[in-house]
Design a protein around this motif. Sequence first.
Motif, short mmCIF file in Angstrom:
data_model
loop_
_atom_site.label_atom_id
_atom_site.label_comp_id
_atom_site.label_asym_id
_atom_site.label_seq_id
_atom_site.Cartn_x
_atom_site.Cartn_y
_atom_site.Cartn_z
N GLY A 295 4.72 13.41 4.92
CA GLY A 295 4.16 13.01 6.21
C GLY A 295 2.65 12.84 6.14
N TYR A 296 2.00 13.75 5.41
CA TYR A 296 0.54 13.68 5.25
C TYR A 296 0.14 12.41 4.50
CZ TYR A 296 -3.90 14.64 2.86
OH TYR A 296 -5.16 14.55 2.35
N LEU A 297 0.82 12.11 3.40
CA LEU A 297 0.51 10.92 2.61
C LEU A 297 0.80 9.64 3.39
CD1 LEU A 297 1.90 12.01 -0.87
CD2 LEU A 297 -0.49 11.84 -0.20
N TYR A 298 1.94 9.63 4.09
CA TYR A 298 2.30 8.43 4.85
C TYR A 298 1.34 8.20 6.01
CZ TYR A 298 6.41 5.89 3.30
OH TYR A 298 7.26 5.03 2.65
N ARG A 299 0.81 9.27 6.57
CA ARG A 299 -0.15 9.11 7.66
C ARG A 299 -1.41 8.40 7.16
NH1 ARG A 299 -0.98 13.72 12.04
NH2 ARG A 299 1.11 12.93 12.43
N TRP A 300 -1.87 8.81 5.97
CA TRP A 300 -3.04 8.17 5.39
C TRP A 300 -2.77 6.70 5.05
CZ3 TRP A 300 -7.95 8.94 5.58
CH2 TRP A 300 -8.46 10.23 5.79
N ILE A 301 -1.57 6.44 4.52
CA ILE A 301 -1.20 5.05 4.22
C ILE A 301 -1.15 4.24 5.50
CG2 ILE A 301 0.66 3.56 3.38
CD1 ILE A 301 1.33 5.77 1.39
N GLY A 302 -0.65 4.86 6.58
CA GLY A 302 -0.60 4.18 7.87
C GLY A 302 -1.99 3.79 8.34
N PHE A 303 -2.96 4.69 8.18
CA PHE A 303 -4.34 4.38 8.58
C PHE A 303 -4.91 3.25 7.71
CE2 PHE A 303 -4.53 8.82 10.40
CZ PHE A 303 -4.64 8.39 11.72
N ILE A 304 -4.58 3.27 6.41
CA ILE A 304 -5.06 2.21 5.51
C ILE A 304 -4.49 0.86 5.91
CG2 ILE A 304 -4.97 1.34 3.14
CD1 ILE A 304 -5.03 4.29 2.22
N ILE A 305 -3.18 0.83 6.20
CA ILE A 305 -2.52 -0.42 6.61
C ILE A 305 -3.08 -0.88 7.96
CG2 ILE A 305 -0.32 -1.42 7.35
CD1 ILE A 305 1.03 0.22 5.18
N LEU A 306 -3.34 0.06 8.87
CA LEU A 306 -3.92 -0.29 10.16
C LEU A 306 -5.29 -0.94 9.97
CD1 LEU A 306 -4.04 -0.24 13.25
CD2 LEU A 306 -4.89 2.12 13.11
N ALA B 127 0.82 -1.21 0.00
CA ALA B 127 0.00 0.00 0.00
C ALA B 127 0.86 1.26 0.00
CB ALA B 127 -0.93 0.01 1.22
N GLU B 128 2.15 1.10 0.25
CA GLU B 128 3.06 2.27 0.22
C GLU B 128 3.08 2.92 -1.15
OE1 GLU B 128 6.84 4.51 -0.03
OE2 GLU B 128 6.22 2.79 -1.24
N LEU B 129 2.78 2.13 -2.19
CA LEU B 129 2.55 2.63 -3.55
C LEU B 129 3.77 3.24 -4.24
CD1 LEU B 129 -0.84 4.51 -2.94
CD2 LEU B 129 -0.55 2.23 -3.91
N GLY B 130 4.93 3.22 -3.61
CA GLY B 130 6.08 3.86 -4.23
C GLY B 130 6.21 5.33 -3.88
N ILE B 131 5.45 5.79 -2.88
CA ILE B 131 5.50 7.20 -2.50
C ILE B 131 6.90 7.59 -2.01
CG2 ILE B 131 4.65 8.90 -0.82
CD1 ILE B 131 1.92 7.60 -1.05
N GLY B 132 7.54 6.70 -1.25
CA GLY B 132 8.87 7.00 -0.74
C GLY B 132 9.86 7.27 -1.86
N SER B 133 9.83 6.44 -2.92
CA SER B 133 10.72 6.64 -4.06
C SER B 133 10.38 7.93 -4.81
CB SER B 133 10.63 5.45 -5.02
OG SER B 133 11.03 4.26 -4.39
N ALA B 134 9.07 8.21 -4.94
CA ALA B 134 8.65 9.43 -5.63
C ALA B 134 9.12 10.67 -4.88
CB ALA B 134 7.12 9.45 -5.78
N ILE B 135 8.98 10.66 -3.56
CA ILE B 135 9.42 11.79 -2.74
C ILE B 135 10.94 11.94 -2.82
CG2 ILE B 135 9.69 12.59 -0.36
CD1 ILE B 135 6.95 13.19 -1.40
N GLY B 136 11.65 10.80 -2.81
CA GLY B 136 13.10 10.85 -2.92
C GLY B 136 13.54 11.54 -4.20
N TYR B 137 12.86 11.24 -5.32
CA TYR B 137 13.19 11.89 -6.59
C TYR B 137 12.88 13.39 -6.53
CZ TYR B 137 12.70 13.57 -11.33
OH TYR B 137 12.80 14.34 -12.47
N VAL B 138 11.71 13.75 -6.00
CA VAL B 138 11.30 15.15 -5.94
C VAL B 138 12.26 15.96 -5.05
CG1 VAL B 138 9.44 16.72 -5.21
CG2 VAL B 138 8.89 14.60 -6.40
#
Length: 513
Positions: free
Chosen positions: A93-104, A61-72
């Motif tokens: 942080g905002y996107l990861y918080r939502w992903i955290g709730f989804i994973i929870l 569910a992380e969707l590759g956001i970490g890699s996208a942010i790293g590039y940006v």
Amino acid sequence: MPQQESRVKKSLLNARVNLIFYFLTLILSFFSRKIFLDTLGADFVGLTGTLQNLLGFLNLAELGIGSAIGYVLYKPLFEHDEGKINEIISVFGYLYRWIGFIILGAGIVLACFLPLIFPNTEFEMGIIFFAYFSFLASSLIGYFANYKQTLLGADQKNYVVTAYFQTATIIKTLIQMASAYYTGSYYLWVATELTFGIIYSFILNWKINQVYPWLRSEVCQGKQLFKKYPEVMKYTKQLFVHQIGTFAQYQLTPFLVYAFTSLTIVACYGNYTLIIDKLTIFIRNFLGSTRAGVGNLVAEGNKEKIKTVFYELLVCRIFVAGIVCVIPFFLMDSFISLWIGKDYILDKIILILMLLNTLVVYLGDATEQFIYGYGLFWDIWSPIVRIILLILVSVVGGFYWGLPGVLLGSILSQTMITCIWKTYLLFHWGFKEHIGFYVFTVFKCLTIILLPAFVYQYVDISHIIVLNSLFNWFVFAIVVSVIYIVSTYLLFFIFTSSMKSLTNRVLKGICKN
């Protein structure tokens, strides 16, 4: 020039820290697994492994956001734009918080099925649920508290994450070993796992605040700032498809091997892949430290410097691929024979195909890190084609030829997409130049790594050192490795200008350290 030297210095530091902790954790894992198996039992070790694998699927569910942010982050880091970095980390942080709730939420739903997943087990459901939710909590810490560590990776300071995380892991493992040996308590083992996840989070964030005292990310503002950075969602969607492709590649191959071969062949294949995978992880820990430096270099925008570094890293990766592929070709069978017996030796053609597959992976890695540097993720069709090729060729090949046919599927799919298409993508849309010199360089380098291997066939030293014990094998392995590495390096140094310039760059970086 100072920025270039800084990139080399950071890459060397990342590589050194990665290698030190790789060996420490490798040695510790050997002893810890023995103690855990003896004191807690194979069933408990299998239980925790299964639970962690289940949660691993949720992390998709992380969707590759970490890699996208790293590039940006590459460009604002190069420009030292602290305001923009704060905004991007706030969005992250905002996107990861939502992903955290989804994973929870998904984790809670999955927990309802645990009694069905483990219907006949010697363990009471209490320890299963306690272990499951402890692992889930440890995973969620990364989404709610540790998201800022992406900044360290993009800034070529991943050695900070590695040092603190691996140190915490080593201390945690030592405590778990002691608790398992003296108490044999499942609950204490799991509680230690969760406790160190929390402690690591506090220490990591304290260190990030030290390294970046100006970092003031506001997760609550991330929703408003998200609209300001539409490229984050664009790259996230693209990277998610690529991640699915990579995930499928590595998960499907073992399944296809199992489907078209016997259990005996699967066991023998597992012995070979164990050794090759350990070598691959070792090398990737060393070479992977250059990815953020490449992103920083591309952000700088000096085309000639970018091409120079590309060919230096390409030559380096092919040189390393030669070491990882050619040396095991001469040493693998004798090691397997001494380690677990001659009955576990596979046909030579299977070993050749496994090593060829590894070579293709290294060639692809050389291009992949520059693909990330340029943000060329739009070819979302390519991972889909890669999976289709893998399945079609592996199924047909597996049906007619067994294990060699399955391996051909992996080799062909990675060659067509990762090596050929990705390289064309990089040169056409990234470098914006013809691919001819690259092809010439690759063929020249492949010739160089194979030449010493052909010579060795006629100057075999196995009759000098009798391979009748593991000690003799290690002596033989050292001799063969030194001869191959030195001779191949000299050939690269003589016939490629990129190896000369890379050697000078590394030596300067070491001297400045």
